[in-house]
Write an enzyme that holds these catalytic residues in place. Structure first.
Site, PDB file in Angstrom:
ATOM      1  N   TYR A 209       5.515  21.002  44.511  1.00 24.27           N
ATOM      2  CA  TYR A 209       5.240  21.447  43.386  1.00 24.27           C
ATOM      3  C   TYR A 209       6.052  22.356  42.887  1.00 24.27           C
ATOM      4  O   TYR A 209       6.491  22.229  41.640  1.00 24.27           O
ATOM      5  CB  TYR A 209       3.731  21.916  43.153  1.00 24.27           C
ATOM      6  CG  TYR A 209       2.495  21.429  43.236  1.00 24.27           C
ATOM      7  CD1 TYR A 209       2.545  20.373  42.173  1.00 24.27           C
ATOM      8  CD2 TYR A 209       1.642  21.359  44.375  1.00 24.27           C
ATOM      9  CE1 TYR A 209       1.287  19.537  42.389  1.00 24.27           C
ATOM     10  CE2 TYR A 209       0.416  20.500  44.289  1.00 24.27           C
ATOM     11  CZ  TYR A 209       0.394  19.416  43.436  1.00 24.27           C
ATOM     12  OH  TYR A 209      -0.690  18.797  43.521  1.00 24.27           O
TER      13      TYR A 209
ATOM     14  N   GLU B 140     -10.524  16.263  70.767  1.00 22.35           N
ATOM     15  CA  GLU B 140     -10.204  15.709  69.546  1.00 22.35           C
ATOM     16  C   GLU B 140     -11.137  16.303  68.650  1.00 22.35           C
ATOM     17  O   GLU B 140     -10.667  16.389  67.544  1.00 22.35           O
ATOM     18  CB  GLU B 140     -10.087  13.921  69.673  1.00 22.35           C
ATOM     19  CG  GLU B 140     -10.095  13.580  68.480  1.00 22.35           C
ATOM     20  CD  GLU B 140     -10.110  12.031  68.455  1.00 22.35           C
ATOM     21  OE1 GLU B 140     -10.270  11.278  67.407  1.00 22.35           O
ATOM     22  OE2 GLU B 140     -10.485  11.140  69.635  1.00 22.35           O
TER      23      GLU B 140
ATOM     24  N   ASP C 214     -11.954  10.430  71.958  1.00 19.33           N
ATOM     25  CA  ASP C 214     -12.616   9.102  71.624  1.00 19.33           C
ATOM     26  C   ASP C 214     -12.074   8.127  72.406  1.00 19.33           C
ATOM     27  O   ASP C 214     -10.775   7.925  72.809  1.00 19.33           O
ATOM     28  CB  ASP C 214     -12.802   8.549  70.074  1.00 19.33           C
ATOM     29  CG  ASP C 214     -13.707   9.708  69.401  1.00 19.33           C
ATOM     30  OD1 ASP C 214     -14.523  10.339  69.911  1.00 19.33           O
ATOM     31  OD2 ASP C 214     -13.451   9.862  68.214  1.00 19.33           O
TER      32      ASP C 214
END
Length: 370
Positions: free
Chosen positions: A105, A203, A255
């Site tokens: 920005y 995780e 996972d």
């Protein structure tokens, strides 16, 4: 990440400023000599990473690409680099910091519209380019990511530098259930004492909360690090420091799907995107606990079918040099055969305490950590 310094007493901030100014000066010297200015960078692709036998991490190979002002597109890239260098040098001079999002920005205010960024991916990539060219990390440029929210919980006493001075924090006794939030630059932390037997990098937030609620950190002297998905650089840096400086083994619990295996790979081997920082961020000794494809079969865990994207990702990992080991080839091929994936929380099908009373103790014992 390190580089030669001109003065043994040169501070990190002074070195960062000097390296940036030298980059700009090199472009100026090329122009002054009548040459078309250009810079050369490693090609950031999977085909251009190679194994460093000394440091046991994956780094960029010899393939390079050039950014040259011999085209309008190339000239714009170099212009944006010069404007960004000027901003970073001023920021360091003022002792300020900014986020990667703010840089994007901020470019809207630059007087030359050609120097403004089209999107944040472009400004992020430029910061990565400057890291490679200067051999200085973005943290030393005082560039911060947006808050990662990653935390650590366990028997570790640290000294933290803040704007209000130093403070000591015990990452178990002096924090709430949420743990100690890992700062943007963990190199500012000093390790004072610890009773940890291993790091368990997790995780998902749900699993991290389950482990803390069940007192896993206390019962097994574990440092539970929440990776919060794909781990931020600060998280990987802290994990590496815990291993290298305190000799604490690192384990990774994710996972059971191809995207999670890549989370492990970024902790252990380094990521393709930041291979120039592998020596600084990666922990090659980190071990994968699971969820393994063989766990899906052994425990008959609840599963979802592999999607086409999952299958493509697994097949890609078989070609990825980071996964070309007997262990990973066996596990990935098994997963392709069964056509299933499973989440960490699927272990709760055996009860809320199964993961802390059975699964993790068994896996950690098999791996020699308990």
């Amino acid at each position: 990440m390190s580089s030669d310094t001109s003065d043994d007493t040169e501070s990190v901030q002074q070195r960062a400023q000097r390296q940036l100014i030298e980059l700009a000066a090199d472009l100026y010297d090329q122009l002054d000599a009548g040459d078309i200015p250009e810079i050369s960078l490693p090609t950031r692709t999977k085909s251009n990473i190679e194994y460093d036998e000394d440091d046991h991490v994956w780094v960029y190979g010899d393939r390079t690409s050039s950014r040259s002002a011999n085209s309008i597109r190339g000239a714009r890239k170099l212009l944006k680099a010069v404007y960004t260098i000027e901003f970073l040098v001023d920021q360091l001079e003022e002792g300020r910091s900014s986020t990667l999002r703010e840089l994007y920005y901020l470019s809207e205010s630059w007087d030359n519209k050609e120097a403004q960024f089209n999107d944040q991916d472009e400004s992020n990539q430029l910061i990565e380019d400057l890291e490679i060219l200067s051999n200085v990390t973005r943290e030393d440029f005082h560039m911060r990511p947006e808050e990662s929210g990653a935390t650590i919980m366990g028997p570790l006493l640290i000294r933290e530098q803040t704007r209000r001075g130093e403070r000591k924090i015990h990452c178990q006794e002096d924090v709430g259930e949420g743990g100690y939030q890992i700062p943007n630059n963990p190199d500012t932390l000093e390790f004072l004492d610890n009773d940890a037997d291993f790091v368990l990098a997790v995780e998902t937030g749900g699993m991290r909360d389950r482990l803390v609620e069940n007192g896993f950190d206390e019962e097994y002297n574990a440092l539970i690090v929440h990776l919060k998905g794909q781990p931020a650089r600060a998280t990987r840096r802290l994990t590496k420091r815990l291993h290298d400086e305190l000799n604490i083994p690192v384990t990774v619990f994710t996972d059971g799907d191809p995207w999670s295996y890549r989370i492990y790979a970024s902790v252990a081997y380094g990521s393709i995107k930041s291979a120039h920082l592998s020596e600084y961020l990666a922990t090659p000794e980190a071990k994968f606990i699971g969820v393994q494809p063989e766990d899906i079969v052994e425990y008959n865990l609840p599963t979802d079918p592999l999607s086409d994207a999952d299958v493509n990702a697994l097949e890609s990992e078989l070609e990825d040099p980071r996964f070309q080991t007997d262990y990973w080839e066996e596990q990935i091929n098994l997963q392709l055969d069964i056509g299933k994936k499973s989440e960490q929380q699927s272990l709760a099908s055996y009860g809320l305490d199964f993961v802390t009373e059975t699964y993790l103790p068994e896996r950690l014992s098999e791996m020699g950590y308990l």
